[in-house]
Design a protein around this motif. Structure first.
Motif, mmCIF file in Angstrom:
data_model
loop_
_atom_site.group_PDB
_atom_site.id
_atom_site.type_symbol
_atom_site.label_atom_id
_atom_site.label_comp_id
_atom_site.label_asym_id
_atom_site.label_seq_id
_atom_site.Cartn_x
_atom_site.Cartn_y
_atom_site.Cartn_z
ATOM 1 N N UNK A 123 -13.321 14.056 -4.222
ATOM 2 C CA UNK A 123 -12.511 12.904 -3.825
ATOM 3 C C UNK A 123 -13.307 11.921 -2.996
ATOM 4 N N UNK A 124 -14.130 12.459 -2.101
ATOM 5 C CA UNK A 124 -14.974 11.598 -1.254
ATOM 6 C C UNK A 124 -15.995 10.854 -2.108
ATOM 7 N N UNK A 155 0.859 -1.200 0.000
ATOM 8 C CA UNK A 155 0.000 0.000 0.000
ATOM 9 C C UNK A 155 0.889 1.242 0.000
ATOM 10 N N UNK A 156 0.254 2.397 -0.215
ATOM 11 C CA UNK A 156 1.016 3.655 -0.166
ATOM 12 C C UNK A 156 1.641 3.835 1.215
ATOM 13 N N UNK A 157 0.929 3.371 2.238
ATOM 14 C CA UNK A 157 1.483 3.467 3.601
ATOM 15 C C UNK A 157 2.773 2.657 3.681
ATOM 16 N N UNK A 158 2.778 1.446 3.073
ATOM 17 C CA UNK A 158 4.007 0.645 3.105
ATOM 18 C C UNK A 158 5.101 1.331 2.270
ATOM 19 N N UNK A 179 7.982 18.658 -8.175
ATOM 20 C CA UNK A 179 7.116 19.483 -7.324
ATOM 21 C C UNK A 179 6.624 18.633 -6.154
ATOM 22 N N UNK A 180 7.353 18.690 -5.033
ATOM 23 C CA UNK A 180 7.022 17.823 -3.892
ATOM 24 C C UNK A 180 5.560 17.981 -3.508
ATOM 25 N N UNK A 181 4.985 19.177 -3.809
ATOM 26 C CA UNK A 181 3.585 19.389 -3.437
ATOM 27 C C UNK A 181 2.689 18.331 -4.040
ATOM 28 N N UNK A 182 3.106 17.790 -5.194
ATOM 29 C CA UNK A 182 2.200 16.860 -5.873
ATOM 30 C C UNK A 182 2.039 15.578 -5.058
ATOM 31 N N UNK A 183 2.883 15.378 -4.046
ATOM 32 C CA UNK A 183 2.766 14.154 -3.250
ATOM 33 C C UNK A 183 1.552 14.213 -2.329
ATOM 34 N N UNK A 184 1.280 15.421 -1.776
ATOM 35 C CA UNK A 184 0.273 15.386 -0.707
ATOM 36 C C UNK A 184 -1.155 15.513 -1.210
ATOM 37 N N UNK A 185 -1.357 15.649 -2.529
ATOM 38 C CA UNK A 185 -2.733 15.710 -3.023
ATOM 39 C C UNK A 185 -3.096 14.473 -3.847
ATOM 40 N N UNK A 186 -2.133 13.609 -4.094
ATOM 41 C CA UNK A 186 -2.409 12.492 -5.023
ATOM 42 C C UNK A 186 -3.312 11.455 -4.350
ATOM 43 N N UNK A 187 -3.845 10.565 -5.170
ATOM 44 C CA UNK A 187 -4.682 9.490 -4.615
ATOM 45 C C UNK A 187 -3.926 8.747 -3.521
ATOM 46 N N UNK A 188 -4.622 8.360 -2.497
ATOM 47 C CA UNK A 188 -4.094 7.565 -1.375
ATOM 48 C C UNK A 188 -3.204 8.389 -0.463
ATOM 49 N N UNK A 189 -3.009 9.677 -0.795
ATOM 50 C CA UNK A 189 -2.163 10.498 0.113
ATOM 51 C C UNK A 189 -2.902 10.670 1.436
ATOM 52 N N UNK A 190 -4.211 10.935 1.416
ATOM 53 C CA UNK A 190 -4.979 11.067 2.660
ATOM 54 C C UNK A 190 -5.929 9.893 2.818
ATOM 55 N N UNK A 191 -5.597 8.774 2.135
ATOM 56 C CA UNK A 191 -6.470 7.614 2.237
ATOM 57 C C UNK A 191 -7.698 7.732 1.353
ATOM 58 N N UNK A 192 -7.743 8.786 0.508
ATOM 59 C CA UNK A 192 -8.875 8.943 -0.418
ATOM 60 C C UNK A 192 -8.359 8.960 -1.843
ATOM 61 N N UNK A 251 -14.167 0.508 0.311
ATOM 62 C CA UNK A 251 -13.295 -0.109 1.333
ATOM 63 C C UNK A 251 -12.338 0.912 1.931
ATOM 64 N N UNK A 252 -11.941 1.905 1.123
ATOM 65 C CA UNK A 252 -11.015 2.918 1.658
ATOM 66 C C UNK A 252 -11.733 3.817 2.660
ATOM 67 N N UNK A 253 -13.022 4.051 2.438
ATOM 68 C CA UNK A 253 -13.780 4.902 3.375
ATOM 69 C C UNK A 253 -13.824 4.237 4.741
ATOM 70 N N UNK A 254 -14.041 2.922 4.731
ATOM 71 C CA UNK A 254 -14.137 2.205 6.018
ATOM 72 C C UNK A 254 -12.803 2.268 6.747
ATOM 73 N N UNK A 255 -11.713 2.387 5.997
ATOM 74 C CA UNK A 255 -10.379 2.370 6.645
ATOM 75 C C UNK A 255 -10.008 3.748 7.191
ATOM 76 N N UNK A 256 -10.802 4.779 6.816
ATOM 77 C CA UNK A 256 -10.435 6.136 7.249
ATOM 78 C C UNK A 256 -10.646 6.282 8.753
#
Ligand SMILES: COC(=O)COc1cccc(COC(=O)c2cn[nH]c2)c1
Length: 242
Positions: free
Chosen positions: A215-216, A94-97, A165-178, A225-230
């Motif tokens: 995104x939601x 996963x992105x977390x891993x 552009x490091x900023x692109x990391x924090x908005x991409x899919x799975x960055x906030x679990x969404x 399944x990702x919503x349940x994991x939030x």
């Protein structure tokens, strides 16, 4: 970060010379070593496999070459590497891993082929280093090489200085679990399809709210399944229009 890969098909990793991973190597963010498992065979046929105990189809990778390979790539004085073995029986990647692995100083990948590697190789390695079998999904490949390419790309792009552009990391899919919201560029109208007005409004607060809402909605529609994991505090179910 140092990465070593052991495979009977080292040529699979030629593409890593290209693109961003190539740049990460060029600027020293990533030191990559690719090794042919047959280096650690000693018979004239350079044998790496044998028939499975207990019978069954296919062949199993012999423990001896792997044992010598992992010994050679685990320097005694340095902290041990983390051994990663792509496997259909592994923990989901996963992105977390990916973030977890990006923080490791040394990764060692073992590419299985045939029916897999003799289990004692992992058992023995686990007495010297952390060992993780990792799965990319519920399907079976010919071997671990392609999985290593995927894992390396997901991890390398998180290393400092690799993405422009490091900023692109924090908005991409799975960055906030969404999943991320849809994205657009010029022209404002194309083949009768217009860019959502809000994105051209210049109202950054409104744009941020629209992107989170989209995104939601996408996540609810495509990946409930990702919503349940939030974590509960991150999602008020009322956020999602019924
Ligand atoms: C102990 O681990 C092993 O022996 C691994 O052995 C094998 C054997 C065949 C193929 C693979 C590659 O991984 C996948 O197919 C895979 C990963 N994710 N989803 C599918 C690995």
């Amino acid at each position: 970060m140092r990465v070593d890969v052991v495979s009977i098909f080292p040529e699979y990793f030629a593409p890593l010379e290209l693109s961003l991973i190539g740049r990460a190597r060029a600027n020293g963010v990533l030191q990559l070593g690719v090794h042919d498992l047959r280096t650690w065979t000693h018979d004239v046929h350079r044998t790496v496999d044998d028939t499975p105990y207990g019978g069954g189809p296919g062949m199993v990778m012999r423990p001896e070459p792997w044992g010598e390979a992992l010994d050679a790539l685990t320097p005694a004085e340095a902290p041990p590497p983390r051994l990663l073995v792509p496997s259909p029986a592994g923990a989901p990647f996963t992105q977390a891993m990916a973030y977890e692995l990006a923080a490791e100083p040394h990764l060692l990948f073992a590419c299985g082929r045939y029916e897999g590697i003799d289990q004692r190789v992992l058992e023995h390695a686990a007495t010297r280093m952390p060992v993780t079998e990792v799965s990319l999904g519920d399907y079976v490949l010919f071997g671990g090489e392609v999985a290593v390419l995927v894992i390396l790309e997901a991890v390398t792009r998180l290393l400092p200085g690799v993405l422009g552009n490091a900023g692109s990391l924090d908005e991409e899919s799975h960055a906030h679990g969404l999943l991320e919201a849809p994205i657009y560029t010029k022209p404002p109208s194309w083949r009768g399809h217009d860019v959502p007005e809000v994105l051209r409004s210049g109202d950054h607060g409104k744009i941020a709210r629209w992107r989170r809402e989209e995104g939601l909605l996408r996540t609810a529609a495509r990946r409930p399944d990702l919503l349940d994991a939030l974590p509960a505090d991150q999602l008020d179910k009322r956020d999602i229009a019924a």
